[in-house]
Scaffold this active site. Sequence first.
Site: not given
Length: 298
Positions: A1-3
Amino acid sequence: MCGIVGLHLRNPDFHPRLGELLTGMLCEMADRGSDSAGVAVYGDPTWTPPGTACVSVLELTDAPETVGTAVGGALGTPAMVSVLDATYLVTADTTPQALQTAVAATYPEALIAGFGNDLAVLKGVGDPRTLANAWGLATAQGWQGVGHTRMATESAVTPSGAHPYAVGPDQCLVHNGSFANHATIRRELRAAGVHFDSENDTEVGARFVAQQLAAGRDVQTALKELCATFDGFYTLLVSNRDSFAVVRDAIACKPAVIAETDDWVAMASEYRALSGLPGVQRAKIWEPEPEVVYAWTR
């Protein structure tokens, strides 16, 4: 999970607010990845003065004056250096490729994080909010910005593992997800003479896209070729000084949302990163379809 966040400003009246708006977007995504972060800013007149080339460099320890003298000597023309936290921005009145070559020859162990006429790339390890403050990101100006907050899954938490990956002139790529066949494609690219700075799977995608663009393909064609070549789950944002493009994999399991008004186009991993943009209540908002390339040109 990255943004992932990205902002392309159509209305020049908003150019002085690019850094302010990008900072808000990036910090909203901090809880999607708090081990490192990075941004690419296009058009800031202080960081990348008009008419000059800029190379963003990490893993240097010499004083800025020393770096400027050394690179200027190798280049044969004066070089100026400013430092934003751990990133050295080296500028000179020359071509981006010539400046990149001079920096690499003078400091072969340094990490070149980006290069171009209008592009400044800032990357670091740590909390995105802390990094944004250290860079003074809120004061930046320009017409386009890209940001990334990382939760490391594929490689070490180092500056070389942080996004954006900016491996072509005025180009950058950020990525949420993972490429399953990156090792195979890395071997093929290395066999073709492509150099890598990290073991990060995202760098493989960035090098692949840069190779496609260098061969004369447009960004839409390059990203369609990436979709046909890479396996895995991903949302990608790819930009250069004149374009801004988004694509998701065939399953589209990694989140993404796009918003568009007459004044700007923006994308993010989640809507909350867009909610503070001026006029967002009047924006057209949608989730990108699987393997459809959405692209805008300045």
